[in-house]
Design an enzyme around this catalytic site. Structure first.
Site, PDB file in Angstrom:
ATOM      1  N   ASP A 182       0.854  -1.293   0.139  1.00 25.64           N
ATOM      2  CA  ASP A 182       0.111   0.380   0.399  1.00 25.64           C
ATOM      3  C   ASP A 182       0.736   1.419   0.030  1.00 25.64           C
ATOM      4  O   ASP A 182       1.342   1.157   1.323  1.00 25.64           O
ATOM      5  CB  ASP A 182      -1.227  -0.216   1.124  1.00 25.64           C
TER       6      ASP A 182
ATOM      7  N   ASP B 199      -3.102   2.761  -5.824  1.00 35.43           N
ATOM      8  CA  ASP B 199      -2.174   2.272  -4.831  1.00 35.43           C
ATOM      9  C   ASP B 199      -1.678   1.367  -4.322  1.00 35.43           C
ATOM     10  O   ASP B 199      -0.660   1.385  -3.159  1.00 35.43           O
ATOM     11  CB  ASP B 199      -2.233   3.725  -4.347  1.00 35.43           C
ATOM     12  N   GLU B 200      -1.916   0.386  -4.750  1.00 32.77           N
ATOM     13  CA  GLU B 200      -2.129  -0.989  -3.746  1.00 32.77           C
ATOM     14  C   GLU B 200      -2.442  -2.290  -4.732  1.00 32.77           C
ATOM     15  O   GLU B 200      -2.759  -2.131  -5.790  1.00 32.77           O
ATOM     16  CB  GLU B 200      -3.436  -1.168  -2.883  1.00 32.77           C
TER      17      GLU B 200
END
Length: 402
Positions: A9, A105-106
């Protein structure tokens, strides 16, 4: 390997990308979102330094400026974020082919069978964090667990730059005391329904009679009960993004929009974006969804299925406006609008058109697409985008993809 699932993350991703691209921003309170000059819109991301001043994602830019007057306000640049995200995915694939992007973003990674090459899952997590920091320039928190659920929850426990392992024996001690809202998949509306059942913590949910949960929530109740005990059977699926189920776009508005006329302008702009992306993928779709949120960010989502697939913005707009009139009162303000098209099929056949209207529309779309391909997405816009309610011209199209 007992805990083979990792969730990486990226911390304050949008702001971190700007700091990585511009060294002068490192260590500075960077705030991404809205219109920095006019101080309107909402915060999409805040750097660690800005968060230390109390700035949070989702608050207005005006509120952020009051909390952090020394903040550096930047417009979002999604093309850069996509580029950085792709670089991070490539690094993860150096460790394992089983990488599943979860958002920009993960990403999940299954390192089963990678121990001989790279060590334990914790050792792999340390190496992954170091490579992302050194090669991309952003920090990430990594959660490690026996499944995707626990890896996801572990990643959120230590930010920024954290590394946390959650195994099944940790669930009663570390997970059950948390508020039920902290359970992955529980939003504000579901939280309220659970609280009505006197379920306040994840432990309360785990101990609640399964049969009652199934009666109240159906299949979702069963999944909630499993999740509260840390159980998740879903695999890491590298092909999840290749199976396109829907294409959508949403925009958080710079102010409250009142009345159908203003809201319809944004809906039309979104229909143009969505159908452009649908055509680029070679698809057409049948199911139109409209999502609206009010000033308290309480949301409503409704859908309708057409008789035939389409990639026409005008046809999608017509259905979306019908949903607006049927399900959203005209006196209620709107702060976020989303449109999506699902039921996608490859657009090989056209509906029979006796009067040639569909063919004329197809040629118009093709001409507009060629202009945008050559001169950019906003080289040609609908006239409504020039009205006060229009948002795309001012934002340059920076909004969230679905």
């Amino acid at each position: 390997m007992r805990c083979p699932i990792l969730l990486a993350d990226m911390n304050s991703f949008y702001a971190s990308v700007h700091q990585a691209m511009e060294p002068r921003l490192k260590g500075k309170p960077v705030i991404v979102g809205g219109d920095p000059a006019r101080r309107h819109g909402i915060v999409l991301a805040a750097s660690v330094e800005a968060k230390a001043c109390g700035v949070k994602t989702g608050m207005t830019v005006r509120e952020a400026a009051a909390l952090c007057p020394q903040g550096i306000f930047l417009k979002p640049r999604h093309s850069h974020y996509i580029n950085f995200s792709a670089r991070i995915i490539r690094i993860m694939k150096d460790f394992s082919p089983l990488v599943e992007p979860f958002s920009i973003d993960e990403a999940f990674m299954d390192v089963s069978g990678c121990g001989l090459l790279f060590g334990s899952s914790l050792e792999i997590a340390v190496k992954l964090k170091a490579r992302i920091k050194n090669e991309v320039g952003v920090l990430c928190s990594v959660g490690v667990g026996p499944n995707k659920l626990l890896a996801k929850m572990a990643a959120g426990m230590q930010k920024p730059d954290g590394l946390t392992l959650l195994d099944f024996p940790d669930v009663p001690v570390k997970i059950w005391p948390l508020p039920v809202r902290e359970l992955f998949g529980v939003g504000s509306r579901l939280e309220k329904r659970l609280r009505d059942l006197n379920i306040h913590t994840i432990g309360d949910l785990a101990r609640y009679p399964l049969q009652v949960l199934k009666q109240k929530f159906g299949l979702v109740g069963h999944i909630l009960h499993l999740s509260a005990s840390g159980i998740d059977y879903s695999p890491v699926d590298p092909c999840s993004l290749e199976r396109v189920r829907s294409i959508g776009h949403q925009i958080t508005l710079p102010r409250d929009y009142w009345g159908y006329n203003e809201i319809k302008v944004v809906i039309l702009e979104l229909c143009e974006i969505v159908c452009r992306r649908v055509r680029l993928g070679g698809y057409a779709g049948r199911t139109v969804s409209l999502t609206l949120k009010d000033t308290d960010f309480l949301w409503l989502s409704r859908a309708r299925t057409m008789n035939y697939p389409t990639a026409s913005a005008d046809e999608v707009y017509r259905v979306a406006v019908q949903l607006l009139h049927q399900h959203w009162p005209p006196w209620k303000p709107v702060r976020m609008v989303g449109v999506s098209l699902a039921g996608l099929v490859k657009n090989r056949a056209e509906q029979l058109d006796l009067f040639g209207e569909a063919e004329r529309a197809r040629r118009l779309h093709a001409a507009c697409d060629r202009i945008k391909d050559r001169f950019g997405e906003h080289s040609i816009l609908r006239a409504v985008s020039l009205t006060p309610a229009g948002v795309l011209r001012e934002r340059g199209g920076e909004a969230k993809h679905g």
